[in-house]
Design an enzyme around this catalytic site. Structure first.
Site, PDB file in Angstrom:
ATOM      1  N   HIS A  85      -3.648  -4.436   7.633  1.00 27.67           N
ATOM      2  CA  HIS A  85      -3.750  -3.299   8.548  1.00 27.67           C
ATOM      3  C   HIS A  85      -2.855  -3.524   9.751  1.00 27.67           C
ATOM      4  CE1 HIS A  85      -5.266   0.366  10.271  1.00 27.67           C
ATOM      5  NE2 HIS A  85      -5.915   0.558   9.152  1.00 27.67           N
ATOM      6  N   GLY A  86      -1.858  -2.638   9.883  1.00 28.98           N
ATOM      7  CA  GLY A  86      -0.991  -2.665  11.056  1.00 28.98           C
ATOM      8  C   GLY A  86       0.038  -3.784  11.055  1.00 28.98           C
ATOM      9  N   THR A 115      -6.806   6.678  10.011  1.00 24.74           N
ATOM     10  CA  THR A 115      -6.708   5.635   8.991  1.00 24.74           C
ATOM     11  C   THR A 115      -7.992   4.829   9.087  1.00 24.74           C
ATOM     12  OG1 THR A 115      -5.411   3.719   8.235  1.00 24.74           O
ATOM     13  CG2 THR A 115      -5.459   4.115  10.605  1.00 24.74           C
ATOM     14  N   THR A 116      -8.158   3.834   8.218  1.00 23.89           N
ATOM     15  CA  THR A 116      -9.383   3.035   8.270  1.00 23.89           C
ATOM     16  C   THR A 116      -9.435   2.347   9.629  1.00 23.89           C
ATOM     17  OG1 THR A 116      -8.960   2.610   5.939  1.00 23.89           O
ATOM     18  CG2 THR A 116     -10.744   1.368   6.964  1.00 23.89           C
ATOM     19  N   ARG A 164      -9.152   8.289  -1.114  1.00 26.06           N
ATOM     20  CA  ARG A 164     -10.136   8.720  -0.106  1.00 26.06           C
ATOM     21  C   ARG A 164     -10.962   9.872  -0.643  1.00 26.06           C
ATOM     22  NH1 ARG A 164      -8.856   6.911   5.435  1.00 26.06           N
ATOM     23  NH2 ARG A 164     -10.535   8.319   5.999  1.00 26.06           N
ATOM     24  N   ARG A 200       3.645  18.705   1.703  1.00 28.05           N
ATOM     25  CA  ARG A 200       4.165  19.923   1.058  1.00 28.05           C
ATOM     26  C   ARG A 200       3.408  20.287  -0.210  1.00 28.05           C
ATOM     27  NH1 ARG A 200       9.334  21.696   2.800  1.00 28.05           N
ATOM     28  NH2 ARG A 200       9.197  21.473   5.040  1.00 28.05           N
ATOM     29  N   ARG A 221      -6.743  13.011   0.886  1.00 23.67           N
ATOM     30  CA  ARG A 221      -5.677  13.461   1.786  1.00 23.67           C
ATOM     31  C   ARG A 221      -4.298  12.913   1.401  1.00 23.67           C
ATOM     32  NH1 ARG A 221      -7.081  10.176   7.281  1.00 23.67           N
ATOM     33  NH2 ARG A 221      -9.046  11.246   6.993  1.00 23.67           N
ATOM     34  N   HIS A 222      -4.261  11.793   0.674  1.00 22.03           N
ATOM     35  CA  HIS A 222      -2.951  11.310   0.232  1.00 22.03           C
ATOM     36  C   HIS A 222      -2.960  11.006  -1.283  1.00 22.03           C
ATOM     37  CE1 HIS A 222      -4.999   7.601   1.347  1.00 22.03           C
ATOM     38  NE2 HIS A 222      -4.703   7.703   2.635  1.00 22.03           N
ATOM     39  N   ASP A 281       0.000   4.469  -0.215  1.00 20.44           N
ATOM     40  CA  ASP A 281      -0.638   5.730   0.210  1.00 20.44           C
ATOM     41  C   ASP A 281       0.312   6.606   1.017  1.00 20.44           C
ATOM     42  OD1 ASP A 281      -2.871   4.495  -0.729  1.00 20.44           O
ATOM     43  OD2 ASP A 281      -3.815   4.227   1.221  1.00 20.44           O
ATOM     44  N   HIS A 282       1.091   5.920   1.851  1.00 17.45           N
ATOM     45  CA  HIS A 282       1.911   6.649   2.822  1.00 17.45           C
ATOM     46  C   HIS A 282       3.023   7.462   2.146  1.00 17.45           C
ATOM     47  CE1 HIS A 282      -0.362   4.293   5.670  1.00 17.45           C
ATOM     48  NE2 HIS A 282      -0.150   3.276   4.845  1.00 17.45           N
ATOM     49  N   HIS A 326      -5.392   3.710  -1.822  1.00 15.29           N
ATOM     50  CA  HIS A 326      -6.703   4.094  -1.297  1.00 15.29           C
ATOM     51  C   HIS A 326      -7.004   5.524  -1.734  1.00 15.29           C
ATOM     52  CE1 HIS A 326      -9.378   4.422   2.596  1.00 15.29           C
ATOM     53  NE2 HIS A 326     -10.031   4.772   1.504  1.00 15.29           N
ATOM     54  N   ASN A 370       0.858  -1.182   0.000  1.00 21.01           N
ATOM     55  CA  ASN A 370       0.000   0.000   0.000  1.00 21.01           C
ATOM     56  C   ASN A 370       0.903   1.244   0.000  1.00 21.01           C
ATOM     57  OD1 ASN A 370      -1.438   2.230   0.996  1.00 21.01           O
ATOM     58  ND2 ASN A 370      -3.044   0.886   1.760  1.00 21.01           N
ATOM     59  N   GLU A 408      -8.474   0.709  -3.351  1.00 23.81           N
ATOM     60  CA  GLU A 408      -9.299   0.736  -2.140  1.00 23.81           C
ATOM     61  C   GLU A 408     -10.147   1.984  -2.185  1.00 23.81           C
ATOM     62  OE1 GLU A 408      -7.515   0.972   1.732  1.00 23.81           O
ATOM     63  OE2 GLU A 408      -6.247  -0.728   1.250  1.00 23.81           O
ATOM     64  N   GLY A 431       1.301  -1.433   4.294  1.00 24.39           N
ATOM     65  CA  GLY A 431       1.714  -0.110   3.855  1.00 24.39           C
ATOM     66  C   GLY A 431       2.603   0.616   4.834  1.00 24.39           C
ATOM     67  N   HIS A 432       2.014   1.041   5.941  1.00 20.87           N
ATOM     68  CA  HIS A 432       2.704   1.937   6.865  1.00 20.87           C
ATOM     69  C   HIS A 432       4.073   1.404   7.293  1.00 20.87           C
ATOM     70  CE1 HIS A 432       2.962   4.981  10.022  1.00 20.87           C
ATOM     71  NE2 HIS A 432       3.444   4.017  10.781  1.00 20.87           N
ATOM     72  N   GLU A 449     -11.152  -8.975   2.914  1.00 21.66           N
ATOM     73  CA  GLU A 449      -9.861  -8.650   3.514  1.00 21.66           C
ATOM     74  C   GLU A 449     -10.097  -8.553   5.017  1.00 21.66           C
ATOM     75  OE1 GLU A 449      -7.631  -5.294   1.975  1.00 21.66           O
ATOM     76  OE2 GLU A 449      -6.507  -5.141   3.837  1.00 21.66           O
TER      77      GLU A 449
HETATM   78  N1  PXP Z   1      -5.942  -2.701   4.165  1.00 18.06           N
HETATM   79  C1  PXP Z   1      -6.810  -1.664   4.267  1.00 18.06           C
HETATM   80  C2  PXP Z   1      -8.234  -1.880   3.886  1.00 18.06           C
HETATM   81  C3  PXP Z   1      -6.357  -0.395   4.698  1.00 18.06           C
HETATM   82  O1  PXP Z   1      -7.226   0.622   4.765  1.00 18.06           O
HETATM   83  C4  PXP Z   1      -5.003  -0.223   5.011  1.00 18.06           C
HETATM   84  C5  PXP Z   1      -4.512   1.113   5.452  1.00 18.06           C
HETATM   85  O2  PXP Z   1      -4.373   1.951   4.404  1.00 18.06           O
HETATM   86  C6  PXP Z   1      -4.142  -1.339   4.875  1.00 18.06           C
HETATM   87  C7  PXP Z   1      -4.650  -2.558   4.476  1.00 18.06           C
HETATM   88  C8  PXP Z   1      -2.688  -1.232   5.175  1.00 18.06           C
HETATM   89  O3  PXP Z   1      -2.509  -0.937   6.511  1.00 18.06           O
HETATM   90  P1  PXP Z   1      -1.102  -0.436   7.036  1.00 18.06           P
HETATM   91  O4  PXP Z   1      -0.805   0.835   6.335  1.00 18.06           O
HETATM   92  O5  PXP Z   1      -1.307  -0.295   8.508  1.00 18.06           O
HETATM   93  O6  PXP Z   1      -0.115  -1.514   6.679  1.00 18.06           O
END
Ligand code: PXP
Length: 241
Positions: free
Chosen positions: A190-191, A102-103, A47, A20, A51-52, A11-12, A45, A9, A72, A212-213, A153
């Site tokens: 997620h996480g 975040t979600t 949104r 910026r 925002r990103h 997005d980050h 994602h 992911n 997403e 992602g993160h 998911e």
């Molecule tokens: N899956 C979904 C549906 C999410 O919304 C996110 C966060 O953007 C992720 C996976 C990835 O999560 P993370 O950035 O914490 O790895």
């Protein structure tokens, strides 16, 4: 055990750029590096508040990456229109609240059933696979299967926040097994990070992880290619490949 896909992911990367309102760092360039390092797909994602990730990023991702795009988004008219035009490989439908960082939780597949069913049908009509981001809960999994979706998911946030609490992992394993018995494909995310990914990666029914993160954060120290390779290595070990 079967091969487990890693979708990154990105997005980050866009979050840093948007701080910026600049052009760098470019999430599309990051996606290409992730693919070179072994990512099986790219997740972005879009949104409602942009925002990103921006619309232009999604278009460039779709025409640049050589793996597949998992878009997403919320099940809104605007997003479904875009998905129908763009036809990404998969659309993962997620809940969205403007005020969240975040979600935060899975979809409400009971109250949202009618809208989700319609969204899934629209996606199916244009050949796009659909996935629902849901909590690891038996009733939610059953209701998801009733909606005709291809995949779910599983929300791994509760596990990531309390990895030593055995119930969080057991809920993921039980939900994955139930989902497969109902004909669903199973993704998770997620996480997840290098420190907690192994037990989730070891659940045989989970075909794909979305991360992602942790990868983008780690990339500051080792570069995004190595950050992807490190996670990939943990997943491979967990599955005894
Ligand atoms: N899956 C979904 C549906 C999410 O919304 C996110 C966060 O953007 C992720 C996976 C990835 O999560 P993370 O950035 O914490 O790895």
């Amino acid at each position: 055990m079967t091969y487990q896909r890693l979708y990154v992911n990105i997005d980050h990367v866009a979050t840093v750029r948007q701080a910026r309102r600049s052009v760098d760092p470019d999430p599309v360039a990051a996606a290409v590096l992730c693919e070179r390092a072994g990512a099986d797909g790219i997740t972005a994602h879009l949104r409602e508040d942009r925002r990103h990730i921006q619309d232009a990023d999604v278009l460039r991702l779709a025409s640049t990456i050589t793996t597949v795009l998992n878009l997403e988004c919320a099940a809104t008219e605007e997003m479904l229109d875009l998905a129908e035009r763009l036809r990404p490989f998969t659309v993962t439908l997620v809940p969205e609240r403007r005020e969240e960082v975040t979600t935060e939780g899975g979809l409400d597949v009971v109250r949202g059933a009618a809208g989700l069913r319609l969204a899934i049908e629209r996606l199916k009509r244009v050949g796009v696979k659909s996935s629902l981001f849901v909590d690891a809960d038996a009733e939610t999994i059953r209701r998801s299967a009733d909606l005709g979706v291809d995949a779910i998911e599983l929300h791994t946030g509760p596990y990531a926040h309390a990895p030593l609490e055995p119930r969080t992992l057991a809920a993921l394993a039980e939900s994955a097994s139930l989902a497969v018995s109902l004909g669903l494909r199973v993704h998770a995310g997620h996480g997840l990070s290098i420190g907690n990914v192994r037990p989730v990666a070891a659940i045989p029914e989970i075909e794909e992880l979305n991360i992602g993160h942790a990868i983008v954060g780690r990339a500051l120290f080792v570069g995004i290619g190595d950050a992807v390779r490190e996670i990939r290595r943990e997943m491979t070990r967990a599955r005894g490949e």
